[in-house]
Design a protein around this motif. Structure first.
Motif, PDB file in Angstrom:
ATOM      1  N   VAL A  92      23.624  13.819 -23.557  1.00  0.00           N
ATOM      2  CA  VAL A  92      23.688  12.356 -23.613  1.00  0.00           C
ATOM      3  C   VAL A  92      23.920  11.878 -25.042  1.00  0.00           C
ATOM      4  N   SER A  93      23.239  12.496 -26.008  1.00  0.00           N
ATOM      5  CA  SER A  93      23.364  12.050 -27.401  1.00  0.00           C
ATOM      6  C   SER A  93      24.750  12.287 -27.977  1.00  0.00           C
ATOM      7  N   GLU A  94      25.539  13.155 -27.339  1.00  0.00           N
ATOM      8  CA  GLU A  94      26.883  13.479 -27.824  1.00  0.00           C
ATOM      9  C   GLU A  94      27.987  12.688 -27.133  1.00  0.00           C
ATOM     10  N   LEU A  95      27.677  12.002 -26.037  1.00  0.00           N
ATOM     11  CA  LEU A  95      28.709  11.377 -25.216  1.00  0.00           C
ATOM     12  C   LEU A  95      29.463  10.275 -25.954  1.00  0.00           C
ATOM     13  N   THR A  96      30.759  10.225 -25.736  1.00  0.00           N
ATOM     14  CA  THR A  96      31.585   9.121 -26.214  1.00  0.00           C
ATOM     15  C   THR A  96      31.950   8.221 -25.035  1.00  0.00           C
ATOM     16  N   ASP A  97      32.480   7.056 -25.342  1.00  0.00           N
ATOM     17  CA  ASP A  97      32.965   6.174 -24.278  1.00  0.00           C
ATOM     18  C   ASP A  97      34.001   6.891 -23.421  1.00  0.00           C
ATOM     19  N   GLU A  98      34.889   7.616 -24.085  1.00  0.00           N
ATOM     20  CA  GLU A  98      35.966   8.305 -23.371  1.00  0.00           C
ATOM     21  C   GLU A  98      35.408   9.385 -22.439  1.00  0.00           C
ATOM     22  N   ASP A  99      34.362  10.096 -22.876  1.00  0.00           N
ATOM     23  CA  ASP A  99      33.741  11.115 -22.030  1.00  0.00           C
ATOM     24  C   ASP A  99      33.235  10.501 -20.726  1.00  0.00           C
ATOM     25  N   LEU A 100      32.487   9.424 -20.851  1.00  0.00           N
ATOM     26  CA  LEU A 100      31.899   8.811 -19.668  1.00  0.00           C
ATOM     27  C   LEU A 100      32.975   8.220 -18.765  1.00  0.00           C
ATOM     28  N   ASP A 101      33.953   7.574 -19.369  1.00  0.00           N
ATOM     29  CA  ASP A 101      35.046   7.005 -18.572  1.00  0.00           C
ATOM     30  C   ASP A 101      35.779   8.094 -17.792  1.00  0.00           C
ATOM     31  N   MET A 102      35.991   9.251 -18.432  1.00  0.00           N
ATOM     32  CA  MET A 102      36.701  10.337 -17.769  1.00  0.00           C
ATOM     33  C   MET A 102      35.901  10.891 -16.600  1.00  0.00           C
ATOM     34  N   MET A 103      34.608  11.043 -16.773  1.00  0.00           N
ATOM     35  CA  MET A 103      33.780  11.571 -15.693  1.00  0.00           C
ATOM     36  C   MET A 103      33.740  10.625 -14.495  1.00  0.00           C
ATOM     37  N   ILE A 104      33.665   9.341 -14.765  1.00  0.00           N
ATOM     38  CA  ILE A 104      33.685   8.366 -13.666  1.00  0.00           C
ATOM     39  C   ILE A 104      35.058   8.363 -12.993  1.00  0.00           C
ATOM     40  N   ARG A 105      36.106   8.408 -13.784  1.00  0.00           N
ATOM     41  CA  ARG A 105      37.461   8.419 -13.223  1.00  0.00           C
ATOM     42  C   ARG A 105      37.691   9.640 -12.346  1.00  0.00           C
ATOM     43  N   ASP A 106      37.341  10.821 -12.867  1.00  0.00           N
ATOM     44  CA  ASP A 106      37.671  12.067 -12.179  1.00  0.00           C
ATOM     45  C   ASP A 106      36.776  12.343 -10.981  1.00  0.00           C
ATOM     46  N   ASN A 107      35.524  11.923 -11.039  1.00  0.00           N
ATOM     47  CA  ASN A 107      34.565  12.304 -10.009  1.00  0.00           C
ATOM     48  C   ASN A 107      34.148  11.174  -9.068  1.00  0.00           C
ATOM     49  N   VAL A 108      34.332   9.936  -9.486  1.00  0.00           N
ATOM     50  CA  VAL A 108      33.893   8.806  -8.662  1.00  0.00           C
ATOM     51  C   VAL A 108      35.089   7.987  -8.182  1.00  0.00           C
ATOM     52  N   LYS A 109      35.919   7.535  -9.095  1.00  0.00           N
ATOM     53  CA  LYS A 109      37.055   6.725  -8.689  1.00  0.00           C
ATOM     54  C   LYS A 109      38.013   7.510  -7.796  1.00  0.00           C
ATOM     55  N   SER A 110      38.219   8.768  -8.106  1.00  0.00           N
ATOM     56  CA  SER A 110      39.127   9.576  -7.273  1.00  0.00           C
ATOM     57  C   SER A 110      38.646   9.599  -5.824  1.00  0.00           C
ATOM     58  N   ALA A 111      37.332   9.733  -5.633  1.00  0.00           N
ATOM     59  CA  ALA A 111      36.778   9.736  -4.275  1.00  0.00           C
ATOM     60  C   ALA A 111      36.832   8.347  -3.659  1.00  0.00           C
ATOM     61  N   LEU A 112      36.561   7.327  -4.460  1.00  0.00           N
ATOM     62  CA  LEU A 112      36.628   5.945  -3.951  1.00  0.00           C
ATOM     63  C   LEU A 112      38.030   5.628  -3.447  1.00  0.00           C
ATOM     64  N   TYR A 113      39.045   6.036  -4.200  1.00  0.00           N
ATOM     65  CA  TYR A 113      40.425   5.778  -3.775  1.00  0.00           C
ATOM     66  C   TYR A 113      40.702   6.455  -2.436  1.00  0.00           C
ATOM     67  N   GLY A 114      40.226   7.685  -2.273  1.00  0.00           N
ATOM     68  CA  GLY A 114      40.424   8.381  -1.010  1.00  0.00           C
ATOM     69  C   GLY A 114      39.713   7.681   0.140  1.00  0.00           C
ATOM     70  N   MET A 115      38.464   7.290  -0.084  1.00  0.00           N
ATOM     71  CA  MET A 115      37.707   6.609   0.964  1.00  0.00           C
ATOM     72  C   MET A 115      38.400   5.320   1.381  1.00  0.00           C
ATOM     73  N   GLN A 116      38.829   4.542   0.406  1.00  0.00           N
ATOM     74  CA  GLN A 116      39.442   3.258   0.724  1.00  0.00           C
ATOM     75  C   GLN A 116      40.831   3.413   1.332  1.00  0.00           C
TER      76      GLN A 116
END
Length: 256
Positions: A92-116
């Motif tokens: 957590v102490s090492e995370l950048t904005d880009e790191d978190l955005d990438m994890m949400i994009r790759d693991n959450v948004k990708s699934a949301l797009y499929g569901m919708q």
């Protein structure tokens, strides 16, 4: 198995093995990933009723084109497996904005797009199954260096449960399933953002074949949740029995 199954992240690992196992059972497969040569090789190994569709699951437009390709080829979709995703090796102490955005994009948004993308089809006939491939880390944040990945999988689990509740009264024929692997012997670890331990040599790593058999069983016998490894379920139960004690142990046990 007389089902049309869409699988994202199908060019390697769990996605490729799921295609192979379902193909052996006679499923009609629509396989998606970004890497065309690898994806086409998987399709060729997965039976005559498998097609490859080059698509980026993190792009909503690509996911909609994937749905349309499945309908064009087979006329229907019975199961949609959101398997695309990526790990990270950052505390957590090492995370950048880009790191978190990438994890949400790759693991959450990708699934949301499929569901919708597939939901209107499923709603029109009150039938179908969405299978979201999550992680044991979506229940227990046991590995602090997987911080943003764990957070993203927690979010995926929550979205899946919320959708299940949303549909329960109006469309009870639609199942939203979450499958949570533990450590699986794939290239997940070496492909993680920032590198990291090779999952294939970690103690207790489950074979990709055995982990995938559980996903196949969830498709054959739809249910809300499943762990691919009983040991992962046991870890979850132990965590919630005594969070403080578990985290104290995890701080020494789960290291990079």
């Amino acid at each position: 198995m007389d089902k049309v199954v869409v699988i994202t992240g199908a060019s390697a690992g769990i996605g490729a093995e799921l295609a192979r196992q379902l193909g052996e059972k006679g499923a009609k497969l629509v396989l998606a990933a970004r890497r065309q040569p690898e994806l086409e090789a998987v399709a060729a190994r997965s039976g005559k009723e498998a097609i490859a569709v080059v698509a980026d699951a993190t792009q909503r437009g690509d996911v909609e084109k994937l749905r349309d390709a499945a309908l064009s080829r087979f006329g229907r979709i019975d199961v949609w497996v959101n398997n695309a995703g990526r790990g990270i090796t950052r505390t957590v102490s090492e995370l950048t904005d880009e790191d978190l955005d990438m994890m949400i994009r790759d693991n959450v948004k990708s699934a949301l797009y499929g569901m919708q993308a597939v939901l209107p089809l499923f709603k029109s006939r009150n039938a179908g199954q969405i299978v979201n491939i999550s992680s044991g880390l979506g229940r227990v944040p046991m590995a602090s260096f997987r911080s943003a990945y764990s957070a993203a999988k927690h979010a995926l689990n929550a979205l899946s449960a919320c959708l299940r509740i949303e549909l329960l009264q109006s469309h009870p024929g639609i199942m939203v399933s979450v499958v949570m692997p533990g450590i699986v012997a794939t290239e997940f670890g070496t492909n993680a953002l920032g590198g990291g331990p090779d999952s294939r040599v970690l103690p207790g790593a489950q074979s990709v074949e055995d982990a995938t058999k559980v996903i196949v069983d969830v498709i054959e016998h739809p249910r809300p949740e499943a762990y691919t490894n009983p040991a992962t379920k046991a870890e979850v139960e132990r965590y919630y029995r005594d969070v403080a004690a578990y985290e104290a142990e995890a701080s020494t046990r789960f290291r990079r």
